[in-house]
Design an enzyme around this catalytic site. Structure first.
Site, PDB file in Angstrom:
ATOM      1  N   LYS A   1      19.154  38.063  -1.133  1.00 52.21           N
ATOM      2  CA  LYS A   1      19.367  38.222   0.310  1.00 52.21           C
ATOM      3  C   LYS A   1      20.558  37.389   0.781  1.00 52.21           C
ATOM      4  O   LYS A   1      21.413  37.874   1.531  1.00 52.21           O
ATOM      5  CB  LYS A   1      18.091  37.818   1.041  1.00 52.21           C
ATOM      6  CG  LYS A   1      18.137  37.955   2.535  1.00 52.21           C
ATOM      7  CD  LYS A   1      16.769  37.588   3.094  1.00 52.21           C
ATOM      8  CE  LYS A   1      16.792  37.317   4.553  1.00 52.21           C
ATOM      9  NZ  LYS A   1      15.491  36.906   5.060  1.00 52.21           N
ATOM     10  N   ASP A   2      20.639  36.121   0.353  1.00 56.40           N
ATOM     11  CA  ASP A   2      21.743  35.261   0.775  1.00 56.40           C
ATOM     12  C   ASP A   2      23.062  35.678   0.134  1.00 56.40           C
ATOM     13  O   ASP A   2      24.127  35.508   0.731  1.00 56.40           O
ATOM     14  CB  ASP A   2      21.440  33.797   0.487  1.00 56.40           C
ATOM     15  CG  ASP A   2      20.435  33.203   1.468  1.00 56.40           C
ATOM     16  OD1 ASP A   2      20.095  33.867   2.462  1.00 56.40           O
ATOM     17  OD2 ASP A   2      19.987  32.069   1.220  1.00 56.40           O
TER      18      ASP A   2
ATOM     19  N   GLU B   1       6.705   7.308  11.813  1.00 61.82           N
ATOM     20  CA  GLU B   1       6.479   8.315  12.842  1.00 61.82           C
ATOM     21  C   GLU B   1       7.546   9.390  12.642  1.00 61.82           C
ATOM     22  O   GLU B   1       8.738   9.098  12.722  1.00 61.82           O
ATOM     23  CB  GLU B   1       6.634   7.646  14.207  1.00 61.82           C
ATOM     24  CG  GLU B   1       6.303   8.507  15.374  1.00 61.82           C
ATOM     25  CD  GLU B   1       6.389   7.715  16.674  1.00 61.82           C
ATOM     26  OE1 GLU B   1       7.511   7.566  17.195  1.00 61.82           O
ATOM     27  OE2 GLU B   1       5.341   7.218  17.125  1.00 61.82           O
TER      28      GLU B   1
ATOM     29  N   ASP C   1       5.968  25.564  12.136  1.00 60.41           N
ATOM     30  CA  ASP C   1       6.402  24.679  11.050  1.00 60.41           C
ATOM     31  C   ASP C   1       6.549  25.506   9.784  1.00 60.41           C
ATOM     32  O   ASP C   1       5.702  26.360   9.485  1.00 60.41           O
ATOM     33  CB  ASP C   1       5.363  23.575  10.787  1.00 60.41           C
ATOM     34  CG  ASP C   1       5.450  22.417  11.765  1.00 60.41           C
ATOM     35  OD1 ASP C   1       6.257  22.475  12.702  1.00 60.41           O
ATOM     36  OD2 ASP C   1       4.699  21.448  11.577  1.00 60.41           O
ATOM     37  N   ASN C   2       7.616  25.234   9.023  1.00 61.06           N
ATOM     38  CA  ASN C   2       7.862  25.910   7.756  1.00 61.06           C
ATOM     39  C   ASN C   2       8.098  24.870   6.675  1.00 61.06           C
ATOM     40  O   ASN C   2       8.553  23.763   6.967  1.00 61.06           O
ATOM     41  CB  ASN C   2       9.099  26.818   7.852  1.00 61.06           C
ATOM     42  CG  ASN C   2       8.957  27.874   8.923  1.00 61.06           C
ATOM     43  OD1 ASN C   2       7.911  28.459   9.103  1.00 61.06           O
ATOM     44  ND2 ASN C   2      10.032  28.101   9.655  1.00 61.06           N
TER      45      ASN C   2
ATOM     46  N   ARG D   1      20.233  27.474   0.060  1.00 59.63           N
ATOM     47  CA  ARG D   1      19.568  28.392   0.996  1.00 59.63           C
ATOM     48  C   ARG D   1      20.409  28.427   2.265  1.00 59.63           C
ATOM     49  O   ARG D   1      20.716  27.414   2.853  1.00 59.63           O
ATOM     50  CB  ARG D   1      18.152  27.912   1.317  1.00 59.63           C
ATOM     51  CG  ARG D   1      17.207  27.959   0.128  1.00 59.63           C
ATOM     52  CD  ARG D   1      15.804  27.536   0.558  1.00 59.63           C
ATOM     53  NE  ARG D   1      14.888  27.486  -0.550  1.00 59.63           N
ATOM     54  CZ  ARG D   1      13.995  28.437  -0.841  1.00 59.63           C
ATOM     55  NH1 ARG D   1      13.922  29.522  -0.094  1.00 59.63           N
ATOM     56  NH2 ARG D   1      13.180  28.299  -1.863  1.00 59.63           N
TER      57      ARG D   1
ATOM     58  N   ARG E   1       0.818  -1.223   0.000  1.00 55.60           N
ATOM     59  CA  ARG E   1       0.000   0.000   0.000  1.00 55.60           C
ATOM     60  C   ARG E   1       0.847   1.266   0.000  1.00 55.60           C
ATOM     61  O   ARG E   1       0.368   2.340  -0.325  1.00 55.60           O
ATOM     62  CB  ARG E   1      -0.913   0.035   1.233  1.00 55.60           C
ATOM     63  CG  ARG E   1      -1.896  -1.108   1.311  1.00 55.60           C
ATOM     64  CD  ARG E   1      -2.547  -1.161   2.671  1.00 55.60           C
ATOM     65  NE  ARG E   1      -1.530  -1.424   3.689  1.00 55.60           N
ATOM     66  CZ  ARG E   1      -1.677  -1.180   4.985  1.00 55.60           C
ATOM     67  NH1 ARG E   1      -2.786  -0.660   5.442  1.00 55.60           N
ATOM     68  NH2 ARG E   1      -0.714  -1.464   5.839  1.00 55.60           N
TER      69      ARG E   1
ATOM     70  N   HIS F   1      22.334  27.560   9.729  1.00 51.63           N
ATOM     71  CA  HIS F   1      21.765  26.426   8.997  1.00 51.63           C
ATOM     72  C   HIS F   1      21.557  26.776   7.532  1.00 51.63           C
ATOM     73  O   HIS F   1      21.193  27.898   7.200  1.00 51.63           O
ATOM     74  CB  HIS F   1      20.423  26.040   9.634  1.00 51.63           C
ATOM     75  CG  HIS F   1      19.656  25.054   8.836  1.00 51.63           C
ATOM     76  ND1 HIS F   1      18.533  25.398   8.106  1.00 51.63           N
ATOM     77  CD2 HIS F   1      19.864  23.733   8.615  1.00 51.63           C
ATOM     78  CE1 HIS F   1      18.083  24.316   7.491  1.00 51.63           C
ATOM     79  NE2 HIS F   1      18.869  23.301   7.784  1.00 51.63           N
TER      80      HIS F   1
ATOM     81  N   HIS G   1      21.572  30.594   7.622  1.00 52.07           N
ATOM     82  CA  HIS G   1      20.684  31.467   8.391  1.00 52.07           C
ATOM     83  C   HIS G   1      20.708  31.129   9.880  1.00 52.07           C
ATOM     84  O   HIS G   1      20.881  29.974  10.256  1.00 52.07           O
ATOM     85  CB  HIS G   1      19.237  31.309   7.910  1.00 52.07           C
ATOM     86  CG  HIS G   1      19.067  31.545   6.452  1.00 52.07           C
ATOM     87  ND1 HIS G   1      18.219  30.786   5.682  1.00 52.07           N
ATOM     88  CD2 HIS G   1      19.622  32.447   5.602  1.00 52.07           C
ATOM     89  CE1 HIS G   1      18.254  31.219   4.428  1.00 52.07           C
ATOM     90  NE2 HIS G   1      19.107  32.213   4.359  1.00 52.07           N
TER      91      HIS G   1
ATOM     92  N   LYS H   1      15.936  23.760  15.385  1.00 52.31           N
ATOM     93  CA  LYS H   1      15.158  23.279  14.241  1.00 52.31           C
ATOM     94  C   LYS H   1      15.245  21.764  14.119  1.00 52.31           C
ATOM     95  O   LYS H   1      16.287  21.166  14.371  1.00 52.31           O
ATOM     96  CB  LYS H   1      15.671  23.899  12.945  1.00 52.31           C
ATOM     97  CG  LYS H   1      15.552  25.403  12.900  1.00 52.31           C
ATOM     98  CD  LYS H   1      16.196  25.982  11.660  1.00 52.31           C
ATOM     99  CE  LYS H   1      16.088  27.501  11.664  1.00 52.31           C
ATOM    100  NZ  LYS H   1      16.799  28.088  10.526  1.00 52.31           N
TER     101      LYS H   1
ATOM    102  N   TYR I   1      10.555  22.094   8.159  1.00 48.71           N
ATOM    103  CA  TYR I   1      11.240  22.194   9.441  1.00 48.71           C
ATOM    104  C   TYR I   1      10.360  22.767  10.526  1.00 48.71           C
ATOM    105  O   TYR I   1       9.525  23.609  10.297  1.00 48.71           O
ATOM    106  CB  TYR I   1      12.550  22.963   9.346  1.00 48.71           C
ATOM    107  CG  TYR I   1      12.538  24.293   8.652  1.00 48.71           C
ATOM    108  CD1 TYR I   1      12.654  25.474   9.371  1.00 48.71           C
ATOM    109  CD2 TYR I   1      12.444  24.374   7.268  1.00 48.71           C
ATOM    110  CE1 TYR I   1      12.677  26.703   8.732  1.00 48.71           C
ATOM    111  CE2 TYR I   1      12.467  25.594   6.625  1.00 48.71           C
ATOM    112  CZ  TYR I   1      12.585  26.757   7.364  1.00 48.71           C
ATOM    113  OH  TYR I   1      12.603  27.966   6.731  1.00 48.71           O
TER     114      TYR I   1
END
Length: 182
Positions: A168-169, A28, A47-48, A58, A23, A118, A61, A71, A131
């Protein structure tokens, strides 16, 4: 759930037990009791999720105290190379980084406590990244370090010369000039 310590204190790789049959699968992804047993004593408040294409980087940060964030990150679809840099001044691993491949296939998660920068690179055609954060986002406390900082010398597993990076980065400063208060 198998929780593995990394060479940098506080960083943990979490490998869930995946139950597969004709299936599909079940796993978890979050169990506060098991995380607490591994020393993660936090409450996640936000949560993002992001979706990115191959070659995107990315990061790096972080948020200054008192708004620092711990995180718990994972790739839901695709594959990313996830990196954390130790910014804790009194840590024996200050300035060192650790990376782990996270994917929709391996289902691994990476716990990054407060006091780390991160970022991640996208290795697959696309990736959906999620995250949990233990503190809310505060733009005034946000800081960043250049992903291509020569002192850190991070191997992002992608060609950094061709990387897709936000404006930005691109404006992030070097590790040597970074502001941190951990």
């Amino acid at each position: 759930m198998e929780i593995t310590k990394t060479p940098i204190a506080g960083l943990l790789v979490i490998t869930p037990k995946v139950f597969r049959d004709d299936r599909g699968y079940f796993l978890e992804t979050f169990n506060i009791k098991k995380l607490e047993e591994a020393g993660i004593n936090t409450s996640f408040v936000q949560d993002n999720e992001s979706k990115s294409t191959q070659g995107v980087i990315r990061g790096l940060h972080y948020q200054l105290n008192p708004y620092a964030q711990g995180k718990l990150v994972r790739a839901i679809e695709g594959t990313v190379y996830d990196v954390a840099v130790d910014l804790r001044k009194d840590s024996p691993t200050f300035g060192q980084w650790y990376g782990v491949e996270l994917s929709g296939e391996n289902k691994k998660q990476f716990y990054i406590p407060r006091g780390f920068a991160h970022g991640f690179s996208v290795l697959s055609e696309t990736a959906v990244f999620a995250y949990k954060c233990d503190a809310y986002y505060h733009p005034e406390a946000e800081r960043g370090i250049r992903f291509d900082d020569p002192e850190l010398n991070i191997d992002w597993k992608v060609d950094v010369q061709k990387a897709v990076v936000s404006v930005k980065d691109e404006a992030n400063i070097s590790f040597a000039k970074a502001e941190y208060n951990f």
